[in-house]
Scaffold this motif. Structure first.
Motif, PDB file in Angstrom:
ATOM      1  N   TYR A 145       0.829  -1.195   0.000  1.00 43.83           N
ATOM      2  CA  TYR A 145       0.000   0.000   0.000  1.00 43.83           C
ATOM      3  C   TYR A 145       0.869   1.252   0.000  1.00 43.83           C
ATOM      4  CZ  TYR A 145      -3.516  -3.210   1.944  1.00 43.83           C
ATOM      5  OH  TYR A 145      -4.364  -4.256   2.174  1.00 43.83           O
ATOM      6  N   LYS A 158       0.286   4.862   1.477  1.00 47.26           N
ATOM      7  CA  LYS A 158      -0.640   5.582   2.343  1.00 47.26           C
ATOM      8  C   LYS A 158      -0.232   7.044   2.462  1.00 47.26           C
ATOM      9  CE  LYS A 158      -2.079   1.621   5.154  1.00 47.26           C
ATOM     10  NZ  LYS A 158      -2.259   1.112   6.533  1.00 47.26           N
ATOM     11  N   LYS A 159      -1.231   7.893   2.504  1.00 46.60           N
ATOM     12  CA  LYS A 159      -0.994   9.313   2.699  1.00 46.60           C
ATOM     13  C   LYS A 159      -1.995   9.862   3.713  1.00 46.60           C
ATOM     14  CE  LYS A 159       1.164  10.493  -1.713  1.00 46.60           C
ATOM     15  NZ  LYS A 159       1.136  11.395  -2.899  1.00 46.60           N
ATOM     16  N   THR A 160      -1.556  10.925   4.388  1.00 47.39           N
ATOM     17  CA  THR A 160      -2.422  11.576   5.365  1.00 47.39           C
ATOM     18  C   THR A 160      -3.236  12.670   4.684  1.00 47.39           C
ATOM     19  OG1 THR A 160      -0.866  11.152   7.180  1.00 47.39           O
ATOM     20  CG2 THR A 160      -2.488  12.904   7.507  1.00 47.39           C
ATOM     21  N   LYS A 220      -6.095  15.794   5.262  1.00 48.63           N
ATOM     22  CA  LYS A 220      -6.656  16.690   6.265  1.00 48.63           C
ATOM     23  C   LYS A 220      -8.057  17.087   5.834  1.00 48.63           C
ATOM     24  CE  LYS A 220      -2.188  18.658   7.609  1.00 48.63           C
ATOM     25  NZ  LYS A 220      -1.397  19.925   7.752  1.00 48.63           N
ATOM     26  N   GLU A 266      -7.444  14.485  10.784  1.00 50.07           N
ATOM     27  CA  GLU A 266      -6.354  13.971   9.957  1.00 50.07           C
ATOM     28  C   GLU A 266      -6.421  12.450   9.988  1.00 50.07           C
ATOM     29  OE1 GLU A 266      -2.451  15.365  10.668  1.00 50.07           O
ATOM     30  OE2 GLU A 266      -3.002  17.483  10.744  1.00 50.07           O
ATOM     31  N   THR A 267      -6.430  11.857   8.824  1.00 48.70           N
ATOM     32  CA  THR A 267      -6.504  10.401   8.752  1.00 48.70           C
ATOM     33  C   THR A 267      -5.602   9.884   7.648  1.00 48.70           C
ATOM     34  OG1 THR A 267      -8.035   8.532   8.545  1.00 48.70           O
ATOM     35  CG2 THR A 267      -8.482  10.447   7.178  1.00 48.70           C
ATOM     36  N   GLU A 268      -5.029   8.714   7.861  1.00 48.15           N
ATOM     37  CA  GLU A 268      -4.145   8.090   6.865  1.00 48.15           C
ATOM     38  C   GLU A 268      -4.934   7.032   6.117  1.00 48.15           C
ATOM     39  OE1 GLU A 268       0.460   6.929   7.109  1.00 48.15           O
ATOM     40  OE2 GLU A 268      -0.826   5.397   8.009  1.00 48.15           O
ATOM     41  N   ILE A 269      -4.909   7.129   4.791  1.00 47.19           N
ATOM     42  CA  ILE A 269      -5.646   6.172   3.975  1.00 47.19           C
ATOM     43  C   ILE A 269      -4.773   5.692   2.826  1.00 47.19           C
ATOM     44  CG2 ILE A 269      -7.887   7.208   4.507  1.00 47.19           C
ATOM     45  CD1 ILE A 269      -7.778   8.440   1.661  1.00 47.19           C
ATOM     46  N   TYR A 290      -7.739  15.169  -3.172  1.00 46.43           N
ATOM     47  CA  TYR A 290      -7.136  13.946  -2.654  1.00 46.43           C
ATOM     48  C   TYR A 290      -7.529  12.760  -3.531  1.00 46.43           C
ATOM     49  CZ  TYR A 290      -6.457  16.594   1.697  1.00 46.43           C
ATOM     50  OH  TYR A 290      -6.098  17.531   2.629  1.00 46.43           O
TER      51      TYR A 290
END
Length: 510
Positions: free
Chosen positions: A155, A157-159, A161, A295-298, A441
């Motif tokens: 994967y 993954k990026k954060t 906002k 803020e979440t990492e997906i 995003y």
């Protein structure tokens, strides 16, 4: 969708659109039968009040009320008289994509007033009202956040906002005060003009509530018993209240928008029977908008090492940051009258925003102050002088780009007569800017497995690769379908950044 894929909903706010427009409101005003004839109009004070905002498809309907305080000179004793008039208006903001479920911010302010005397019993008033609106919508997307039981899946993954509007609500606060005229000031014959400036403090949030407090400054201009005699009185009314906003929590932030929707100023007598008391009643309406930062990492990309999987990537446009910036600036204007000035009664002024831009961490504001000076000429008659003062100011706004929602208010005016035909005006202009940063995003909307054999070029146990310009380690690992961590380990890299022209050993698990 790939078997074992785990999904989760991403909720975010989307900026739909906005419009800054003007409404021209015109009306004839008849002098009431119990009032004397008019020889000239000295000033018209206008206030735009929003009563209701209705969101619908492609537009926002703004129903409001224009409240006019018309001051004119009577033909007999040249005393100033006042007429109050209210005009209902409806204005539509054309915003493509808006819907009935949208959340909106709307503001209305008077920018310019023009008037003329048609005859001794009739006058015409034209008012330009600036009406600004911004619309937001809530969106939800299902995104892949993981694959169960697939150890050979990589994967990226990026954060991201996100700034989400938790809720919006309003409350009304009733304010009442009785003010006694200061010693040395004349008795009240009639009230001519009332300025109201709201000074809110920073709101606080408790569970499901926004706690608001502040003060309202009231400045009253009145005519005394004698000709050419005018008095001035001011006071502060403190307020405190709360607004119910379900879901609001203490760590969130609230923006408030205040306006006076009802104003009643009356004269009453003191214990000696003299008109020296001003009864003030106000209704303050406060709207609160509660915002939560997240803020979440997906995962934003995916590939398989031993299996061919194809990501389905979608882009979303979300509000990633909401900030409020405030400033206060003082502007001076030198005025030269056509005739001698015995006394300045008061000044009516409106801010007009002609241009604004967000650049280099600053919001630059430019416009004019449209003013009207009420004064007594050397002949003893009430007169008026109209003019415009240019202004330029800026606010520090550490945000690189975004959509802006701007409110301007003139919170104080002072004046000095420098010579018989010259005066200096000072205007205090308060600016409030709500900035909404919009970010794009990529999200992993789906993952499909492809029944396709692995190509021969990737079957070598070891590959030497020369890094090209703009190469990312993730892109290299995905191209050769190997683990990024294995490339880092084999090449003894200290960081993920790789330099163009360097050589990498690419291990292959097959």
């Amino acid at each position: 969708m790939l078997q074992g894929a785990v999904t989760n909903s991403i909720s975010y706010d989307r900026f739909v659109g906005g419009e800054d427009s003007q409404a021209l409101i015109e009306s004839d005003v008849i002098v009431p039968e119990d009032m004397p004839d008019a020889i000239n109009v000295v000033a018209v004070v206008g206030d735009a009040v929003i009563n209701e905002v209705i969101e619908s498809d492609e537009k926002i309907q703004v129903d409001g009320e224009l409240r006019l305080n018309i001051i004119y000179a009577a033909d007999k004793d040249k005393k100033l008289m006042r007429i109050n008039k209210s005009i209902d208006f409806t204005h539509f903001l054309e915003i493509n994509g808006s819907k009935s479920k949208c959340i909106s911010l709307v503001n209305a302010r008077v920018e310019h007033v023009d008037y003329s005397l048609i005859n001794s019993r009739k006058m015409n008033v034209k008012v330009i009202v600036n009406i600004s609106g911004r619309a937001f919508d809530k969106e939800k997307k299902e995104a892949i956040v993981g694959i169960q039981g697939e150890e050979d899946i990589e994967y990226l993954k990026k954060t991201i906002k996100l700034s989400n509007i938790v809720g919006q609500n309003s409350a009304e606060t009733f304010l009442k005060e009785q003010v006694k005229i200061s010693d040395g000031e004349p008795n009240i014959s009639r009230i001519l003009k009332t300025d109201v400036v709201i000074k809110p403090e920073e709101p606080k949030i408790t569970d499901n509530r926004v706690v608001i407090q502040g003060s309202v400054h009231v400045y009253v201009v009145y005519e005394g018993d004698s000709k050419d005699e005018y008095g001035y009185e001011e006071c502060d009314l403190n307020y405190a209240n709360f607004i119910e906003v379900p879901g609001a929590l203490s760590y969130m932030r609230a923006n408030t928008y205040e306006r006076i929707i009802e104003k009643n100023i009356e004269i009453s007598s003191d214990e000696n029977g003299d008109n020296r008391i001003i009864d003030i009643e106000l209704v303050l309406k406060t709207e609160a908008l509660v915002v939560e930062k997240d803020e979440t990492e997906i995962p934003v990309d995916i590939y398989g090492i031993t299996r061919n999987v194809e990501p389905v990537i979608e882009s979303i446009e979300a509000i990633s940051q909401q900030e409020r910036f405030k400033s206060q600036a003082i502007f001076k204007e030198n005025v030269e009258f056509k005739n001698n000035v015995r006394k300045i009664i008061d000044v009516v002024a409106y801010p007009v925003l002609s241009d604004y831009i967000l650049k280099d961490g600053k919001v630059l504001l430019e416009g004019i102050i449209d003013y009207n000076i009420m004064y007594i000429g050397d002949n003893g008659n009430p007169m008026s002088f109209k003019g415009e003062a240019q202004f330029k100011t800026f606010l520090d706004a550490p945000i690189d780009d975004g959509e802006l929602f701007i409110d301007l208010k003139i919170t104080h005016i002072s004046y000095d007569i420098m010579a018989m035909k010259e005066a200096e005006l000072k205007f205090v202009v308060d600016a409030t800017v709500d900035a909404f940063k919009i970010s794009r995003y990529d999200i992993l909307a789906d993952v499909k497995e492809i029944d396709e054999a692995r190509s021969e070029e990737n079957r070598h146990s070891i590959t030497i690769y020369m890094v090209q310009k703009d190469d990312e380690l993730w892109d290299i690992a995905k191209r050769y379908r190997t683990a990024k961590e294995d490339i880092i380990k084999v090449n003894d890299l200290k960081e993920e950044k790789v330099l163009a022209g360097s050589k990498l050993i690419i291990p292959n698990k097959i």
